[in-house]
Write an enzyme that holds these catalytic residues in place. Structure first.
Site, PDB file in Angstrom:
ATOM      1  N   GLU A 127       0.387  -3.338  15.483  1.00  0.00           N
ATOM      2  CA  GLU A 127       0.272  -3.974  14.174  1.00  0.00           C
ATOM      3  C   GLU A 127       1.462  -4.912  13.999  1.00  0.00           C
ATOM      4  O   GLU A 127       2.592  -4.552  14.315  1.00  0.00           O
ATOM      5  CB  GLU A 127       0.300  -2.867  13.122  1.00  0.00           C
ATOM      6  N   SER A 145     -12.292  -0.858  14.179  1.00  0.00           N
ATOM      7  CA  SER A 145     -11.641  -0.418  12.940  1.00  0.00           C
ATOM      8  C   SER A 145     -11.552   1.093  12.994  1.00  0.00           C
ATOM      9  O   SER A 145     -11.941   1.718  13.977  1.00  0.00           O
ATOM     10  CB  SER A 145     -12.477  -0.791  11.722  1.00  0.00           C
ATOM     11  N   GLU A 162       0.339   9.540  12.555  1.00  0.00           N
ATOM     12  CA  GLU A 162       1.131   8.307  12.570  1.00  0.00           C
ATOM     13  C   GLU A 162       0.947   7.525  11.271  1.00  0.00           C
ATOM     14  O   GLU A 162      -0.059   7.678  10.608  1.00  0.00           O
ATOM     15  CB  GLU A 162       0.650   7.407  13.728  1.00  0.00           C
ATOM     16  N   CYS A 185      26.366 -12.396 -20.578  1.00  0.00           N
ATOM     17  CA  CYS A 185      26.910 -12.911 -21.832  1.00  0.00           C
ATOM     18  C   CYS A 185      28.420 -13.048 -21.653  1.00  0.00           C
ATOM     19  O   CYS A 185      29.059 -12.153 -21.103  1.00  0.00           O
ATOM     20  CB  CYS A 185      26.589 -11.944 -22.968  1.00  0.00           C
ATOM     21  N   GLU A 212      -8.000  -2.838  -3.281  1.00  0.00           N
ATOM     22  CA  GLU A 212      -8.836  -1.867  -3.955  1.00  0.00           C
ATOM     23  C   GLU A 212     -10.098  -2.530  -4.494  1.00  0.00           C
ATOM     24  O   GLU A 212     -11.188  -1.965  -4.419  1.00  0.00           O
ATOM     25  CB  GLU A 212      -8.047  -1.195  -5.084  1.00  0.00           C
ATOM     26  N   ALA A 213      -9.964  -3.752  -5.039  1.00  0.00           N
ATOM     27  CA  ALA A 213     -11.130  -4.455  -5.563  1.00  0.00           C
ATOM     28  C   ALA A 213     -12.113  -4.747  -4.420  1.00  0.00           C
ATOM     29  O   ALA A 213     -13.336  -4.610  -4.571  1.00  0.00           O
ATOM     30  CB  ALA A 213     -10.690  -5.745  -6.250  1.00  0.00           C
ATOM     31  N   TYR A 214     -11.564  -5.132  -3.251  1.00  0.00           N
ATOM     32  CA  TYR A 214     -12.441  -5.413  -2.112  1.00  0.00           C
ATOM     33  C   TYR A 214     -13.162  -4.137  -1.662  1.00  0.00           C
ATOM     34  O   TYR A 214     -14.373  -4.132  -1.448  1.00  0.00           O
ATOM     35  CB  TYR A 214     -11.643  -6.005  -0.941  1.00  0.00           C
ATOM     36  N   LYS A 235      -0.148   4.464   9.011  1.00  0.00           N
ATOM     37  CA  LYS A 235      -1.090   3.342   9.136  1.00  0.00           C
ATOM     38  C   LYS A 235      -0.379   2.142   8.536  1.00  0.00           C
ATOM     39  O   LYS A 235      -0.244   2.019   7.319  1.00  0.00           O
ATOM     40  CB  LYS A 235      -2.384   3.639   8.383  1.00  0.00           C
ATOM     41  N   LYS A 272      -6.593   7.457   4.024  1.00  0.00           N
ATOM     42  CA  LYS A 272      -6.122   6.370   3.175  1.00  0.00           C
ATOM     43  C   LYS A 272      -5.277   6.883   2.013  1.00  0.00           C
ATOM     44  O   LYS A 272      -5.566   7.917   1.428  1.00  0.00           O
ATOM     45  CB  LYS A 272      -7.312   5.594   2.604  1.00  0.00           C
TER      46      LYS A 272
HETATM   47 ZN   LIG Z   1      25.942 -11.655 -26.050  1.00  0.00          ZN
END
Ligand SMILES: [Zn+2]
Length: 704
Positions: free
Chosen positions: A176, A88, A119, A435, A42-44, A121, A325
């Site tokens: 892919e 692409s 289909e 425990c 997302e940053a890219y 992605k 997307k």
């Molecule tokens: Zn305990």
């Protein structure tokens, strides 16, 4: 339904633009070279959109190394030319944008598209696999789209990419390569065992694995074909491939023995209208979190060969296909701390505290870590940048640390040396630490759970009372509730005659609850309310449950090998408690259920586990989900009681809608589940209609 932010980085001036281009190019180059990038998807994308926006406003300032309009962000690797460029796909983010795109495609070819292939992605790496006379010849990465890298050395460890096809044909299969979730876990375990750093996520894992040479160990990936095209000497096959609709090309490839997405929950389907496409998009989006591999969108292609031919391709992407997307489900954030919490059964579970990050519409501040071995296997350290995955309703999880972002300031995660709840020793002999006091460690929690509404439903026994009973030494497990004496209760603070009598009466009623509730009250790990009901209905009596071995337990719907073994072990541990309950006169049978036939007498009828000796019940074979507010005859039923009703009527109760759902009972204020059911074509019933269907089972089975 499917919505995402497609915000862009704001670039104020030429210097900011130049810096952004440099950052994006560096990230793309790193990603395509090693599968590692300092930016999450997302940053890219945000950066790339900011760059594109700046270029649109300042067309004369566009830098030569701008990633805009370039396949793979301009990262060039490899020198094996593609016979046909590997392009692409353009993206859309909403139904509206998709509608606009289809309209422009249909305008271009001058007629409506009669069939769309919808289909998944797949979130992996695009590759081309060449076969000559049916034998595998070469595996090439996409690279910059014109030429890619030869990674044939890695092909043998790619599942679904056979060395020989079932026919001696010459062609190129495109698809892919990805790591399934399981391959990712296995791959990282093997890598860290060999002293390597874990991959941050399955996609990076696939990229790194494909490029690696001379590794001392083998890590598997999986191939999914999404198309095929002829090679120069394909002969007559070239004409066939050119004429076949895309969907038939996929079937042809599958017939040759190459793996495709057919047979998965998100198998390609044909749709004829934009609405049908959208319904399938929503269905795939809703299945995403449960898939055994990652997807980051849906690809929609014009299916007829003539449509594809006439639409043609631009320099970057074909005009007859589009990627719809889905929102990003992975983000990089910082691991701040690890908390150790003791559960009801004494299990000591680590939980990651994260720098809060927004993923798929919600803020994520914590993630599950399973157990100490899991932390060691992932080589996690405090202060690490970690890749976090969160989709749909699933609990967020850390995929792995992003090792190349380490600064050297990271510190090891300290494991507790004694129980963080009570200070006792820890039993670390199994993967999940516990425990040594087991259930006694969180006695208040386990007694409160047993007394809860969906278990023994003891009114008047809130946590404060349980604390009094435990601290007063009157109760060492929940079976002790049944032997409490009036005088003991009266001696407690704030306990008058009336509340004492009421509590004793409520405990008396609890003694008669059906076995499913009593079993659930035991709090056997891995068996919640619905599993407890299935176990109780299958075995009918506690004796039979306790006598069952792991193999027999697996006959209960939803119990696999591992869970069966765990349940058997846990029941052995709980035997003294169960004996105490029996001695206290607690009911140990399930009303209406018939025990299964003895081994050896079983025949194909085998339907005895529905409790009616095989007579058809109104919900036999159906999976039913309830949502919204119930009304009419069902108005007073809790969700748990609704589920009990469904199971008495022969159905299986579930909490989430999927394509396996047979019926959704939707009351007022039904929200997303109703929408999802309608999208998936699941039958929806109003509460009144459902009450009629199961009327005969209303009120049965409850002893109170
Ligand atoms: Zn305990």
């Amino acid at each position: 339904m499917v919505a995402m932010t497609n915000s862009a980085a704001v670039l104020a001036d030429a210097a900011a633009y130049a810096a952004a281009v440099e950052e994006a190019s560096r990230a793309a180059a790193a990603y395509y070279a090693t599968g590692e990038s300092a930016l999450d998807d997302e940053a890219y994308d945000r950066l790339a959109r900011g760059i594109a926006a700046y270029e649109a406003d300042h067309p004369d300032e566009v830098l030569a190394d701008s990633p805009t309009g370039k396949v793979a962000g301009g990262a060039a690797v490899g020198d094996v030319p593609h016979t046909v460029p590997m392009l692409s796909l353009d993206n859309v983010f909403s139904a509206e944008q998709f509608g606009t795109w289809t309209a422009s495609l249909e305008r271009r070819i001058g007629r409506p598209v009669t069939a769309w292939s919808v289909e998944p992605k797949l979130d992996g790496l695009a590759v081309a696999a060449r076969y000559r006379d049916g034998r595998f010849e070469r595996l090439i990465t996409r690279g910059d789209g014109q030429a890619g890298e030869d990674v044939s050395h890695a092909a043998a460890a790619v599942v679904g990419l056979p060395q020989r096809l079932s026919a001696p044909v010459t062609l190129e299969v495109r698809g892919e390569i990805l790591m399934t979730n399981e391959q990712f876990e296995q791959g990282n375990a093997i890598r860290t065992e060999h002293g390597g750093a874990p991959f941050a996520n399955p996609r990076n894992g696939a990229a790194g694995t494909l490029r690696a040479k001379d590794r001392a160990y083998r890590v598997e990936t999986t191939f999914f074909a999404y198309g095929a095209l002829p090679l120069p000497d394909s002969g007559a096959l070239a004409q066939t491939l050119a004429e076949l609709p895309h969907s038939e090309v996929l079937s042809y490839v599958a017939g040759l023995g190459v793996h495709t997405a057919a047979g998965t929950d998100v198998a390609p389907v044909l749709a004829t209208t934009v609405e049908e496409v959208q319904a399938r998009v929503d269905a795939i989006a809703s299945l995403r979190a449960a898939l055994p591999f990652g997807i980051d969108g849906i690809v929609i292609k014009a299916d007829p060969a003539a449509d594809q031919r006439e639409a043609g391709s631009g320099t970057r992407a074909p005009r007859w296909a589009i990627a719809y997307k889905l929102p990003a489900v992975e983000k990089i954030t910082r691991l701040l701390a690890v908390e150790w919490n003791v559960g009801r059964t004494g299990i000591i579970a680590p939980r990651a505290v994260l720098e809060p990050v927004e993923i798929d519409g919600s803020t994520v501040g914590y993630a599950t870590l399973h157990n100490p071995a899991d932390i060691t296997r992932r080589d996690l350290r405090l202060g690490d940048q970690v890749m976090v995955y969160k989709a749909g309703d699933i609990i967020p999880r850390i995929e792995a640390p992003v090792v190349h972002l380490r600064t050297g300031e990271e510190t090891p995660i300290a494991f507790p040396e004694s129980c963080p709840q009570c200070g006792s020793d820890i039993d670390a002999s199994e993967q999940r630490w516990r425990c040594v006091r087991g259930r006694s460690c969180r006695l208040v929690a386990s007694v409160s759970y047993a007394a809860g509404r969906d278990q023994l439903d003891i009114e008047g026994l809130g946590t404060t009372r349980v604390v009094q009973l435990v601290e007063g030494g009157l109760v060492a497990d929940f079976a002790d509730l049944f032997t409490l004496e009036r005088a003991q209760l009266l001696a407690l603070d704030r306990m008058g005659e009336t509340s004492t009598d009421n509590l004793l009466a409520a405990i008396g009623t609890a003694r008669t609850r059906p076995l499913s509730r009593v079993f659930c009250a035991l709090g056997v790990r891995g068996t919640g309310r619905s599993m407890s009901r299935r176990i109780a209905r299958y075995f009918a009596t506690m004796d039979r449950i306790v006598a069952a071995d792991a193999e027999t337990l697996q006959r209960v719907d939803g119990i696999g090998k591992e869970k069966a073994a765990a349940v058997v072990a846990e029941l052995a541990e709980l035997a003294p408690l169960i004996d105490k309950l029996v001695a206290a006169g607690v009911n140990m049978t399930e009303p209406g259920a018939t025990p299964p036939p003895e081994p050896g007498t079983e025949n194909e009828a085998g339907a005895a586990d529905d409790g009616t000796n095989g007579a058809a019940l109104p919900l036999t074979g159906m999976t039913v989900v309830v949502t919204g507010a119930m009304s009419g005859a069902l108005e007073k039923l809790s969700r748990n009681q609704m589920n009990e009703l469904i199971e008495r009527a022969g159905g299986r109760a579930s909490s989430s809608v999927s394509k396996r759902t047979s019926l959704l009972v939707a009351g007022e204020k039904a929200g997303s589940k109703r929408t999802k059911a309608e999208d998936l074509g699941v039958r929806v019933a109003e509460p009144e209609e459902f009450a009629e269907l199961v009327g005969a089972f209303l009120g049965a089975g409850e002893e109170s």
